[in-house]
Design a protein around this motif. Structure first.
Motif, PDB file in Angstrom:
ATOM      1  N   GLY A 349       1.063  -0.974   0.442  1.00 24.27           N
ATOM      2  CA  GLY A 349       0.561   0.176   0.408  1.00 24.27           C
ATOM      3  C   GLY A 349       1.140   1.096   0.168  1.00 24.27           C
ATOM      4  O   GLY A 349       0.325   1.988   0.716  1.00 24.27           O
ATOM      5  N   ILE A 350       2.123   0.921  -1.268  1.00 16.61           N
ATOM      6  CA  ILE A 350       2.486   2.081  -0.689  1.00 16.61           C
ATOM      7  C   ILE A 350       1.921   3.442  -1.633  1.00 16.61           C
ATOM      8  O   ILE A 350       2.093   2.978  -2.820  1.00 16.61           O
ATOM      9  CB  ILE A 350       4.267   1.900  -1.243  1.00 16.61           C
ATOM     10  N   LYS A 351       2.273   4.845  -1.659  1.00 18.59           N
ATOM     11  CA  LYS A 351       1.730   5.344  -2.597  1.00 18.59           C
ATOM     12  C   LYS A 351       2.704   6.556  -2.830  1.00 18.59           C
ATOM     13  O   LYS A 351       2.795   7.839  -1.922  1.00 18.59           O
ATOM     14  CB  LYS A 351       0.795   6.452  -2.529  1.00 18.59           C
ATOM     15  N   ILE A 352       3.918   6.088  -2.861  1.00 17.74           N
ATOM     16  CA  ILE A 352       4.413   7.880  -3.282  1.00 17.74           C
ATOM     17  C   ILE A 352       5.290   8.028  -4.579  1.00 17.74           C
ATOM     18  O   ILE A 352       5.258   6.946  -5.592  1.00 17.74           O
ATOM     19  CB  ILE A 352       6.013   7.562  -2.888  1.00 17.74           C
ATOM     20  N   LYS A 353       6.097   9.462  -4.981  1.00 14.70           N
ATOM     21  CA  LYS A 353       6.319   9.141  -6.797  1.00 14.70           C
ATOM     22  C   LYS A 353       7.786   8.869  -5.857  1.00 14.70           C
ATOM     23  O   LYS A 353       8.902   9.611  -5.034  1.00 14.70           O
ATOM     24  CB  LYS A 353       6.166  10.765  -6.574  1.00 14.70           C
ATOM     25  N   SER A 376       4.555   6.146  -7.968  1.00 12.01           N
ATOM     26  CA  SER A 376       4.184   6.973  -9.876  1.00 12.01           C
ATOM     27  C   SER A 376       6.484   7.642  -9.635  1.00 12.01           C
ATOM     28  O   SER A 376       7.338   6.935  -8.570  1.00 12.01           O
ATOM     29  CB  SER A 376       3.763   7.816  -9.679  1.00 12.01           C
ATOM     30  N   GLY A 377       6.366   8.246 -10.660  1.00 12.94           N
ATOM     31  CA  GLY A 377       7.408   8.942 -11.097  1.00 12.94           C
ATOM     32  C   GLY A 377       8.334   7.783 -11.859  1.00 12.94           C
ATOM     33  O   GLY A 377       8.053   6.879 -12.456  1.00 12.94           O
ATOM     34  N   SER A 378       9.832   8.065 -11.225  1.00 13.22           N
ATOM     35  CA  SER A 378      11.127   7.038 -11.577  1.00 13.22           C
ATOM     36  C   SER A 378      12.194   6.668 -10.707  1.00 13.22           C
ATOM     37  O   SER A 378      12.523   7.237  -9.362  1.00 13.22           O
ATOM     38  CB  SER A 378      12.026   8.610 -12.769  1.00 13.22           C
ATOM     39  N   PRO A 379      12.600   5.489 -11.298  1.00 11.37           N
ATOM     40  CA  PRO A 379      13.555   4.894 -10.755  1.00 11.37           C
ATOM     41  C   PRO A 379      14.332   5.060 -11.395  1.00 11.37           C
ATOM     42  O   PRO A 379      15.398   5.067 -10.821  1.00 11.37           O
ATOM     43  CB  PRO A 379      13.088   3.435 -11.155  1.00 11.37           C
ATOM     44  N   ASN A 397       2.811  -0.960 -11.079  1.00 11.70           N
ATOM     45  CA  ASN A 397       2.580   0.458 -10.560  1.00 11.70           C
ATOM     46  C   ASN A 397       2.846   1.099 -11.474  1.00 11.70           C
ATOM     47  O   ASN A 397       1.814   0.796 -12.453  1.00 11.70           O
ATOM     48  CB  ASN A 397       4.282   0.629  -9.920  1.00 11.70           C
ATOM     49  N   LYS A 398       2.816   2.717 -11.254  1.00 11.50           N
ATOM     50  CA  LYS A 398       2.658   3.992 -12.801  1.00 11.50           C
ATOM     51  C   LYS A 398       3.393   4.410 -12.667  1.00 11.50           C
ATOM     52  O   LYS A 398       3.964   5.945 -12.574  1.00 11.50           O
ATOM     53  CB  LYS A 398       1.526   4.362 -11.766  1.00 11.50           C
ATOM     54  N   LEU A 417       9.708  -4.442 -14.967  1.00  9.74           N
ATOM     55  CA  LEU A 417       8.836  -3.312 -14.660  1.00  9.74           C
ATOM     56  C   LEU A 417       7.753  -3.297 -15.420  1.00  9.74           C
ATOM     57  O   LEU A 417       7.178  -2.369 -15.520  1.00  9.74           O
ATOM     58  CB  LEU A 417       9.911  -2.020 -15.439  1.00  9.74           C
ATOM     59  N   SER A 418       6.967  -4.179 -15.641  1.00 16.29           N
ATOM     60  CA  SER A 418       5.270  -4.377 -16.293  1.00 16.29           C
ATOM     61  C   SER A 418       5.127  -4.652 -15.092  1.00 16.29           C
ATOM     62  O   SER A 418       4.832  -3.869 -14.555  1.00 16.29           O
ATOM     63  CB  SER A 418       5.508  -6.667 -16.594  1.00 16.29           C
ATOM     64  N   ARG A 419       4.127  -4.350 -16.125  1.00 16.59           N
ATOM     65  CA  ARG A 419       1.983  -3.105 -15.873  1.00 16.59           C
ATOM     66  C   ARG A 419       2.259  -1.529 -15.250  1.00 16.59           C
ATOM     67  O   ARG A 419       2.133  -1.796 -14.470  1.00 16.59           O
ATOM     68  CB  ARG A 419       1.847  -4.118 -15.176  1.00 16.59           C
ATOM     69  N   ASN A 420       3.335  -0.744 -16.451  1.00 12.82           N
ATOM     70  CA  ASN A 420       3.756   0.259 -15.875  1.00 12.82           C
ATOM     71  C   ASN A 420       3.430   1.698 -17.029  1.00 12.82           C
ATOM     72  O   ASN A 420       3.258   0.513 -17.767  1.00 12.82           O
ATOM     73  CB  ASN A 420       5.181   0.862 -14.451  1.00 12.82           C
ATOM     74  N   MET A 421       4.119   2.692 -16.690  1.00 19.08           N
ATOM     75  CA  MET A 421       4.262   3.264 -18.009  1.00 19.08           C
ATOM     76  C   MET A 421       5.176   3.617 -18.606  1.00 19.08           C
ATOM     77  O   MET A 421       5.764   5.217 -19.053  1.00 19.08           O
ATOM     78  CB  MET A 421       3.283   4.715 -17.588  1.00 19.08           C
TER      79      MET A 421
END
Length: 473
Positions: A349-353, A376-379, A397-398, A417-421
């Motif tokens: 349940g982590i919701k961070i950029k 969200s965001g970038s690694p 994730n997003k 990194l599957s199922r992201n954007m």
């Protein structure tokens, strides 16, 4: 003047005398060791090359003798990565070594047979027969070897139940039977083993509940019961081990109930593994007392919020994945840890950029798993600061970033990194990975030469080239 025949027989007599002087070890010891050698079918590195008939077996490699030239120790260590192994069967002739006090046959890989020869060795004190291919049952009469202080058969193929006679080995300090095929329950008579400091029964097929006998085992430092089929709750008498227990491993069983509050009293605990069970409820607030814990694995249970604030001085490995936590952010005690190798917070349940997460150190990371959150965001900023990363998992994730900007370090083996954007082209550097999943993103362009199948790239609308359909000219 001696005749030629007299000279010949005198020469034979002198030779026999000299041979007798050279063969200092006991005839039974020599026969026992040579019998063992005769059962070896392959010795590629020459571990037993010095074992030759008529020579002093006290000088043979891996053999040690006492003051009376009787063999008291046999220690043969393999190194599989260097092809230092033995293939063959343990000969029952080792039962002739009546003064043998210690035997170590470790990491020889292809050494088969049974441990039955041990029960005729009255002086034996130390047994480490580990990481071989021993089969059959642990002898029912092994409890007669009352001088044993260490007994290990870990990493073999032993079957059947754990003999209850082991409870007669009251001097036993170490009992390691892990990584075999043992069945049945833990004998309740183990409560008699009051000198035990190390008990390992992990990776077997043991069933039933964990006996509530730990009040009698107050010297335990290491308790490894993971990867079995144990049911029921964590026994209450484990609480008596709090002053000195350092490793408590109960993962991958069928244990139920709540995590006991008394575990917060284990102030010397280094490793706690309760993963892959059916624990429910909340993690006790008393876990705040576990300031020395380095490895904590509570993953794959039914645990719920709130997760307590910890005050660890430095966590090395943490896995809270796949419970019912809603952490929101990555806790500060994780972010501020001065040394961390493995961080796994999948479905927490982590919701961070991700760009905003600034851990105190990234240098030591081996594994990071943030899958199935709402990140969200970038690694790129995070991963481009790691030099020893082996696995990064962030599916579901997003995340939104240009894949070509990600530095693929030489140590990296797994990337999901599957199922992201994720967008951009797939870089050539991915060809050095062992596992890859870039499916269901927004990647585009021609794929570089790769060993990966189509599933690794599926769901990217404009990717083309082998193993996907060819690019349009």
């Amino acid at each position: 003047m001696l005749s030629s025949s007299q000279f010949f027989f005198l020469s034979i007599l002198i030779l026999q005398c000299l041979t007798g002087l050279a063969a200092k070890c006991h005839v039974d010891d020599e026969a026992g060791l040579l019998g063992f050698k005769s059962g070896i079918t392959s010795d590629p590195s020459g571990l037993l090359a010095s074992w030759k008939t008529g020579t002093d077996c006290c000088t043979w490699s891996s053999v040690s003798c006492g003051e009376d030239n009787r063999v008291t120790g046999l220690q043969i260590y393999g190194q599989p990565e260097k092809n230092v192994i033995l293939s063959g069967t343990i000969s029952s002739s080792l039962s002739k070594l009546k003064r043998l006090a210690s035997i170590s046959l470790e990491n020889l890989i292809n050494l088969s047979g049974t441990p039955n020869f041990l029960v005729t060795l009255p002086e034996i004190q130390i047994v480490y027969i580990e990481n071989n291919k021993l089969s059959g049952r642990i002898p029912a009469t092994i409890g007669n070897l009352t001088k044993l202080i260490a007994l290990s058969f870990s990493g073999n193929r032993l079957t059947g139940p754990i003999p209850s006679s082991i409870s007669q080995l009251t001097q036993l300090s170490q009992l390691k039977l892990g990584n075999n095929l043992l069945t049945g329950t833990i004998p309740k008579t183990f409560s008699k083993l009051k000198s035990l400091t190390f008990l390992s029964l992990e990776k077997n097929q043991l069933t039933g509940s964990i006996p509530n006998f730990f009040t009698s085992l107050s010297d335990l430092i290491i308790l490894e019961l993971s990867n079995n089929k144990f049911t029921g709750k964590i026994p209450s008498t484990i609480a008596t081990l709090a002053p000195q227990l350092r490793y408590l491993e109960l993962g991958h069983n069928y244990l139920t109930g709540q995590i006991p509050d008394f575990l917060g009293k284990f102030r010397t605990l280094d490793t706690l593994d309760l993963s892959s069970n059916k624990f429910s409820g909340t993690v006790p607030k008393s876990f705040a007392n576990l300031t020395k814990i380095f490895n904590l694995d509570l993953s794959h249970n039914l645990l719920v919020d709130p997760f307590p604030q910890l005050f660890v001085k430095g966590i090395e490995s943490l896995d809270l994945s796949y419970n019912n936590f809603h952490l929101g952010t990555i806790p500060s005690w994780i972010t501020n840890s001065p040394i961390i190798y493995s961080l796994k917070l999948a479905k927490c349940g982590i919701k961070i950029k991700l760009d905003d997460w600034k851990p105190k150190t990234t240098y030591f990371y081996d594994y990071i798993d943030l899958s199935d959150n709402e990140i969200s965001g970038s690694p790129v900023g995070l991963l481009n600061q790691t030099d020893f990363l082996i696995g990064f998992y962030a599916s579901g994730n997003k995340l939104k970033f240009d894949l070509e900007k990600l530095r693929i370090v030489q140590t990296l083996k797994d990337l999901d990194l599957s199922r992201n954007m994720v967008y951009g082209k797939v870089p050539k550097a991915i060809s050095g990975l062992q596992k890859l999943n870039l499916s269901s993103n927004h990647l585009c362009g021609q794929l570089p030469a790769t060993k990966f199948g189509a599933n690794s790239f599926a769901g990217n609308a404009c990717l083309c080239g082998s193993p996907l359909p060819p690019c349009k000219s």
